[in-house]
Write a protein that holds these residues in place. Structure first.
Motif, mmCIF file in Angstrom:
data_model
loop_
_atom_site.group_PDB
_atom_site.id
_atom_site.type_symbol
_atom_site.label_atom_id
_atom_site.label_comp_id
_atom_site.label_asym_id
_atom_site.label_seq_id
_atom_site.Cartn_x
_atom_site.Cartn_y
_atom_site.Cartn_z
ATOM 1 N N TYR A 1 46.184 40.213 53.081
ATOM 2 C CA TYR A 1 45.704 40.775 51.844
ATOM 3 C C TYR A 1 44.715 39.802 51.265
ATOM 4 N N ARG B 1 40.729 41.588 57.403
ATOM 5 C CA ARG B 1 42.042 41.109 57.822
ATOM 6 C C ARG B 1 41.951 40.612 59.240
ATOM 7 N N HIS C 1 43.322 50.228 51.068
ATOM 8 C CA HIS C 1 44.323 51.268 51.168
ATOM 9 C C HIS C 1 43.804 52.542 50.580
ATOM 10 N N ALA D 1 41.320 40.631 46.369
ATOM 11 C CA ALA D 1 41.776 41.570 47.383
ATOM 12 C C ALA D 1 40.594 42.381 47.847
ATOM 13 N N SER D 2 40.898 43.351 48.677
ATOM 14 C CA SER D 2 39.847 44.145 49.300
ATOM 15 C C SER D 2 38.721 44.483 48.341
ATOM 16 N N SER E 1 39.111 44.110 44.758
ATOM 17 C CA SER E 1 39.404 43.700 43.388
ATOM 18 C C SER E 1 39.395 42.191 43.263
ATOM 19 N N LYS F 1 43.614 42.572 36.700
ATOM 20 C CA LYS F 1 43.188 43.049 38.019
ATOM 21 C C LYS F 1 41.963 43.920 37.784
ATOM 22 N N SER G 1 51.676 41.803 33.573
ATOM 23 C CA SER G 1 52.461 40.580 33.371
ATOM 24 C C SER G 1 52.257 39.686 34.590
ATOM 25 N N GLY H 1 53.498 37.773 37.558
ATOM 26 C CA GLY H 1 54.749 37.887 38.312
ATOM 27 C C GLY H 1 55.106 36.660 39.136
ATOM 28 N N ASP I 1 52.968 34.901 45.211
ATOM 29 C CA ASP I 1 53.338 35.890 46.223
ATOM 30 C C ASP I 1 54.115 35.223 47.358
ATOM 31 N N HIS J 1 53.805 44.585 51.711
ATOM 32 C CA HIS J 1 53.613 43.363 52.501
ATOM 33 C C HIS J 1 53.850 42.150 51.603
ATOM 34 N N GLY K 1 52.165 39.882 50.359
ATOM 35 C CA GLY K 1 51.240 39.575 49.263
ATOM 36 C C GLY K 1 51.559 40.420 48.039
ATOM 37 N N ASN K 2 52.372 41.440 48.231
ATOM 38 C CA ASN K 2 52.697 42.350 47.133
ATOM 39 C C ASN K 2 54.112 42.130 46.580
ATOM 40 N N LEU L 1 55.933 39.337 44.435
ATOM 41 C CA LEU L 1 55.717 38.109 43.673
ATOM 42 C C LEU L 1 57.071 37.510 43.290
ATOM 43 N N ASP M 1 51.033 46.354 43.253
ATOM 44 C CA ASP M 1 50.068 47.088 44.088
ATOM 45 C C ASP M 1 50.604 48.434 44.596
HETATM 46 N N1 LIG Z 1 50.712 40.555 38.179
HETATM 47 C C1 LIG Z 1 50.354 39.579 39.007
HETATM 48 N N2 LIG Z 1 50.858 38.331 38.862
HETATM 49 C C2 LIG Z 1 50.497 37.312 39.673
HETATM 50 N N3 LIG Z 1 49.620 37.455 40.700
HETATM 51 C C3 LIG Z 1 49.081 38.674 40.905
HETATM 52 C C4 LIG Z 1 49.410 39.799 40.084
HETATM 53 N N4 LIG Z 1 48.732 40.877 40.523
HETATM 54 C C5 LIG Z 1 48.006 40.449 41.583
HETATM 55 N N5 LIG Z 1 48.206 39.138 41.824
HETATM 56 C C6 LIG Z 1 47.605 38.320 42.891
HETATM 57 O O1 LIG Z 1 46.424 38.959 43.376
HETATM 58 C C7 LIG Z 1 46.590 39.390 44.747
HETATM 59 C C8 LIG Z 1 45.896 40.735 44.937
HETATM 60 O O2 LIG Z 1 46.476 41.727 44.073
HETATM 61 P P1 LIG Z 1 46.788 43.214 44.544
HETATM 62 O O3 LIG Z 1 47.621 43.169 45.794
HETATM 63 O O4 LIG Z 1 47.334 43.978 43.405
HETATM 64 O O5 LIG Z 1 45.317 43.706 44.893
HETATM 65 P P2 LIG Z 1 44.872 44.878 45.874
HETATM 66 O O6 LIG Z 1 43.384 45.019 45.767
HETATM 67 O O7 LIG Z 1 45.646 46.094 45.581
HETATM 68 O O8 LIG Z 1 45.293 44.253 47.282
HETATM 69 P P3 LIG Z 1 45.437 44.923 48.706
HETATM 70 O O9 LIG Z 1 44.356 44.314 49.569
HETATM 71 O O10 LIG Z 1 46.822 44.553 49.163
HETATM 72 O O11 LIG Z 1 45.257 46.387 48.496
HETATM 73 C C9 LIG Z 1 48.105 39.411 44.973
HETATM 74 O O12 LIG Z 1 48.462 39.212 46.312
HETATM 75 C C10 LIG Z 1 48.582 38.260 44.068
HETATM 76 O O13 LIG Z 1 48.438 37.012 44.722
#
Ligand SMILES: Nc1ncnc2c1ncn2[C@@H]1O[C@H](COP(=O)(O)OP(=O)(O)OP(=O)(O)O)[C@@H](O)[C@H]1O
Length: 492
Positions: free
Chosen positions: A8, A13, A100, A172-173, A175, A189, A270, A272, A275, A313, A315-316, A318, A364
């Protein structure tokens, strides 16, 4: 990265060179090879082979686009390749699972305009609104309605409302993730959406609705606010992005290219904790508690909302350890008398106590499925990105294929077994991917054995024989049933 792959944090990847990942394990889920070639949707099969990689080739930054032509990713990909030459020569970079359900939306800038029409709160947008450019403005209106806005607000002005320091903490991808320092820190985010190569508006709507709904449940991230903003990236965030890039080398493109018409959804969540991939686990008490709490959170989600995470996974997941101050009120309630003159050494209980003080937070929900309200259709992702099913080299990618098998492509239906698949993945990561010190006493040893036993019990496919249905071997149809079994079995 210890696992040799990044699961992630970016759209890119990586698959470890070691494709014989299971060969070294006793409990190798047999599912891999059986299911790789047997995804229900033939279309997926067709695509699956398109993404295989050749070590050493320049496959790192190519991906097949929808029209099957091969194209280079923008700047960030070149940067990635450079970086891998430098530091990750053991990895084989490739694009396996970019995002995703974030298909390349066939939209132009004008498709997502900001003109506001009357917001129509139709509940079921899933099937109806995806991939229909003519409805983009209706989707935007709907999204704005969800966040109680009439028009998008200025990105810069919104960021200015935060008076305290902001740090980039993740990406992330599609964001970028920032943390706002406060007594109770919050996480932003930030997701650009609506244009080509960005998240679809319908996916943002789903993620927002699910996050909102789960917000008050134990084990799920709290959504404090969601806003739709418009404009270029504020310089304060760019500065932070640069700092992160210097320290950790971002895989994303510097977000200074966005047009003033760009829309973003910002989820204020919040914090969390860390990860699971990046957290060092100290003992088997802690390890057991992570699994137990993840299973309980999924069980609660199932019971309340017919929830399936579908992308749990590491990374999701925390994890936050409560600090000593947080614990002091609990310590007041503990009587230490029983340890006096007893053979039980105090440190055992102390460690057990500490492990129990850990909180897990699931995040996520881009791919998640849930019933929204009693009467309405469920919210779900169509899993219409074939690349989701073509990943190799990590059990995570097999889970997507196993889910396709379980759901038979009926992604809107309720299949809590997908939660069991992710719990099996979690057990695998805990038992075989984390480095946890050897059990130091009998109690820790028992917890390790429990986890190993559960790993076997939850295994999706064991010794399949002719005519047997894969997945029939796992005794648990849902996280709720597993939770009940654990409660009966282990009353500690
Ligand atoms: N509420 C949170 N508290 C702490 N860290 C966070 C939080 N939300 C996201 N993160 C950090 O940011 C990373 C990416 O967030 P998230 O998985 O929500 O993004 P995504 O774009 O949906 O990722 P993916 O590639 O899995 O789709 C997480 O793995 C985590 O390390």
């Amino acid at each position: 990265m210890s696992s040799g792959m990044r699961t992630y944090g970016t759209g890119r990847r990586y698959v470890s060179k070691d494709n014989a990942i299971w060969a070294s394990l006793d409990e190798s889920p047999q599912a891999l090879h059986i299911l790789d070639t047997n995804v229900t949707n033939n279309e997926l099969n067709k695509h699956a082979s398109s993404f295989s990689i050749e070590i050493g080739k320049k496959a790192s930054c190519v991906k097949k686009s929808e029209d099957e032509s091969v194209k280079l990713l923008p700047k960030a990909a070149d940067k990635t390749e450079e970086r891998h030459k430098k530091s990750n020569s053991h990895l084989v970079p490739t694009i396996i699972v970019p995002s995703h359900g974030r298909n390349i939306a066939k939209t132009s800038d004008s498709d997502v305009n900001t003109s506001i029409t009357e917001s129509k709160m139709t509940e079921n947008l899933n099937a109806g609104l995806q991939n229909r450019p003519q409805r983009k403005s209706t989707q935007l209106s709907y999204l704005l309605g969800l966040v109680d806005q009439q028009i998008p607000i200025s990105f810069r002005d919104y960021i200015k409302t935060f008076k305290s320091s902001i740090y980039k903490i993740g990406e992330a991808s599609y964001s970028e993730v920032f943390k706002v320092e406060k007594d109770e820190p919050i996480v932003l985010k930030i997701m650009p959406f609506g244009k080509e190569n960005q998240i679809r508006c319908s996916d943002i709507i789903n993620e927002l609705k699910i996050t909102k709904r789960l917000s008050s449940l134990e084990g799920y991230v709290d959504l404090q606010e969601a806003v739709i903003v418009k404009g270029t990236y504020p310089s304060i965030l760019i500065k932070e992005w640069d700092r992160y890039d210097r320290q950790k080398e971002s895989e994303n493109e510097r977000p200074d290219f966005f047009h003033s018409s760009q829309l973003f959804c910002i989820l204020c969540l919040s914090h969390g904790g860390t990860d699971l991939e990046h957290l060092e686990l100290s003992d088997w008490f802690e390890t057991w508690n992570i699994f137990l709490k993840a299973a309980k959170a999924l069980a609660t989600g199932e019971r309340k909302f017919e929830f399936e995470h579908r992308d749990m996974h590491w990374g999701n997941i925390l994890i936050k350890r409560r600090n000593d101050e947080d614990l002091s009120y609990l310590l007041d309630e503990v009587s230490f008398d029983e340890f006096e003159d007893s053979n039980t050494s105090f440190p055992v209980s102390e460690r057990s106590f500490t492990a129990d003080s850990l909180e897990i937070t699931l995040i996520d929900f881009t791919l998640a499925r849930m019933r929204h309200t009693g009467s309405s259709s469920p919210i779900f992702n169509e899993f219409d990105d074939p690349e989701l099913f073509s990943g190799r080299g990590d059990y995570q990618f097999d889970i997507y294929r196993l889910m396709a098998k379980v759901t038979k492509g009926q992604w809107g239906e309720y299949f809590p077994k997908t939660n069991i698949l992710w719990l099996h993945y979690l057990l695998y990561q805990l038992l075989y991917k984390k480095t946890i010190p050897k059990p130091r006493d009998l109690r820790e040893q028992q917890l390790k054995e429990r986890l190993t036993k559960l790993f076997k019990l939850l295994e999706p496919v064991r010794r399949p024989h002719k005519g047997s249905c894969p997945l029939q071997n796992c005794a648990f149809p849902s996280a709720a049933s597993l939770d009940e079994w654990i409660n009966q079995q282990y009353d500690d």
